[in-house]
Scaffold this motif. Structure first.
Motif, PDB file in Angstrom:
ATOM      1  N   LYS A 206       0.813  -1.220   0.000  1.00  0.00           N
ATOM      2  CA  LYS A 206       0.000   0.000   0.000  1.00  0.00           C
ATOM      3  C   LYS A 206       0.848   1.273   0.000  1.00  0.00           C
ATOM      4  O   LYS A 206       0.472   2.285   0.598  1.00  0.00           O
ATOM      5  N   GLY A 207       2.001   1.220  -0.662  1.00  0.00           N
ATOM      6  CA  GLY A 207       2.843   2.401  -0.783  1.00  0.00           C
ATOM      7  C   GLY A 207       3.675   2.718   0.434  1.00  0.00           C
ATOM      8  O   GLY A 207       4.314   3.765   0.490  1.00  0.00           O
ATOM      9  N   GLY A 208       3.664   1.828   1.414  1.00  0.00           N
ATOM     10  CA  GLY A 208       4.492   2.031   2.589  1.00  0.00           C
ATOM     11  C   GLY A 208       5.891   1.483   2.392  1.00  0.00           C
ATOM     12  O   GLY A 208       6.246   0.988   1.316  1.00  0.00           O
ATOM     13  N   TYR A 209       6.702   1.574   3.439  1.00  0.00           N
ATOM     14  CA  TYR A 209       8.076   1.092   3.383  1.00  0.00           C
ATOM     15  C   TYR A 209       8.373   0.217   4.596  1.00  0.00           C
ATOM     16  O   TYR A 209       7.816   0.422   5.685  1.00  0.00           O
ATOM     17  N   ILE A 210       9.249  -0.751   4.378  1.00  0.00           N
ATOM     18  CA  ILE A 210       9.729  -1.635   5.439  1.00  0.00           C
ATOM     19  C   ILE A 210      11.143  -1.208   5.783  1.00  0.00           C
ATOM     20  O   ILE A 210      11.984  -1.038   4.889  1.00  0.00           O
ATOM     21  N   PHE A 211      11.426  -1.028   7.058  1.00  0.00           N
ATOM     22  CA  PHE A 211      12.774  -0.628   7.461  1.00  0.00           C
ATOM     23  C   PHE A 211      13.253  -1.497   8.617  1.00  0.00           C
ATOM     24  O   PHE A 211      12.465  -2.187   9.287  1.00  0.00           O
ATOM     25  N   ALA A 212      14.549  -1.464   8.851  1.00  0.00           N
ATOM     26  CA  ALA A 212      15.176  -2.303   9.869  1.00  0.00           C
ATOM     27  C   ALA A 212      15.233  -1.573  11.201  1.00  0.00           C
ATOM     28  O   ALA A 212      15.549  -0.389  11.258  1.00  0.00           O
ATOM     29  N   ASP A 213      14.947  -2.311  12.262  1.00  0.00           N
ATOM     30  CA  ASP A 213      15.132  -1.813  13.625  1.00  0.00           C
ATOM     31  C   ASP A 213      16.006  -2.831  14.344  1.00  0.00           C
ATOM     32  O   ASP A 213      15.579  -3.945  14.631  1.00  0.00           O
ATOM     33  N   SER A 214      17.243  -2.455  14.628  1.00  0.00           N
ATOM     34  CA  SER A 214      18.196  -3.389  15.227  1.00  0.00           C
ATOM     35  C   SER A 214      18.082  -3.474  16.738  1.00  0.00           C
ATOM     36  O   SER A 214      18.796  -4.263  17.368  1.00  0.00           O
ATOM     37  N   ASN A 215      17.187  -2.677  17.324  1.00  0.00           N
ATOM     38  CA  ASN A 215      17.015  -2.700  18.778  1.00  0.00           C
ATOM     39  C   ASN A 215      16.321  -3.979  19.236  1.00  0.00           C
ATOM     40  O   ASN A 215      15.532  -4.578  18.505  1.00  0.00           O
TER      41      ASN A 215
END
Length: 293
Positions: free
Chosen positions: A136-145
């Motif tokens: 839906k036009g969103g983005y996936i990003f990394a969270d290393s916490n």
């Protein structure tokens, strides 16, 4: 000069100059080129990236020191790192950091949980968010916490909602957000740019003079700070326009907003008496020396 001319000049002073924009463009291009070369094997310094944050919403002012940049990576890279064991997000961010360090070996390039941070010697910091196109036009990003995870964000939806309201309000929303940043900087108010823009968005949507000109900016000053001063001081977060993401409070801002409202009321009183110099001093106490003397 009229009140409208005062505020027109003030807003002009809050726009970044050509040299500053050129510096940002140059650095952005070099970062983009390094990431595209490493992860797409292409020689391109403009594709697959866009500004987010205040730069993306056009609400940054010349004092901006943090530039937020999203760089889009191919899905194959996501699948590659998602197959790793352990903290795959940390490994992924480390790879992006290494790619950028090839271009900026003498700058401080570090990871910060979700972004790659580049600190330059002129006190400007880039926060680069490497991300993958999601649903839906969103983005996936990394969270290393906390062992690592993938999270979602919707920056384009946020920017579209903000831009649409700005257009519907005679472009007064962007000007208000910049003015509020000047107030924050002048008075050491603990508010993020995203919280300023979120609350400005909420305020102006129902403000009775939202389609008026600079001539009404004295009223906008008075009414916006009244709006801020009357927020619930126990509320910890607000919802970002366009995405509904949480925008967290950094500290109390209501008292300083009330001070600004009272100064605006004094300024308007001086204006009504023809005491222009005194009125300007009240606005300068709110906004700083970018307001004309």
């Amino acid at each position: 000069m009229s009140v409208g001319e005062w505020f027109s000049d003030f807003c002009s002073n809050l726009r970044m100059g050509t040299d500053q924009r050129a510096s940002f463009s140059y650095r952005t291009a070099r970062i983009t080129k390094a990431v595209n070369a490493s992860f797409r094997n292409i020689d391109n310094d403009t594709a697959y990236r866009f500004y987010v944050g205040s730069m993306g919403r056009s609400t940054a002012i010349p004092s901006v020191s943090d530039v937020d940049l999203l760089v889009e990576l191919p899905a194959s890279v996501y699948h590659q790192y998602n197959a790793y064991s352990g903290n795959k997000q940390s490994s992924f961010l480390s790879a992006v950091r290494t790619a950028i360090q090839t271009t900026y070996p003498s700058s401080s390039v570090s990871g910060d949980g979700q972004v790659v941070v580049i600190s330059f010697n002129d006190n400007v910091t880039y926060e680069v968010l490497p991300a993958f196109l999601g649903d839906k036009g969103g983005y996936i990003f990394a969270d290393s916490n906390n062992g690592g995870s993938w999270k979602n964000c919707w920056p384009k939806q946020e920017m579209t909602a903000f831009s649409d309201r700005n257009s519907a309000c005679n472009k007064n929303l962007v000007e208000l957000s910049r003015m509020a940043r000047a107030w924050r900087d002048e008075n050491s108010v603990p508010m993020s740019g995203m919280l300023i823009d979120t609350l400005a968005y909420q305020f102006i949507g129902s403000w009775q003079y939202r389609e008026k000109s600079y001539l009404y900016y004295d009223f906008m000053t008075r009414d916006f700070f009244n709006f801020l001063a009357n927020r619930d001081s126990t509320q910890d977060y607000w919802l970002a326009p366009g995405s509904g993401s949480y925008v967290w409070r950094k500290g109390p801002f209501e008292y300083k907003a009330r001070q600004a409202e009272l100064r605006a009321l004094e300024a308007i009183s001086h204006q009504n008496l023809g005491q222009d110099w005194s009125a300007k001093q009240k606005y300068r106490a709110i906004y700083g020396t970018n307001f004309p003397n």
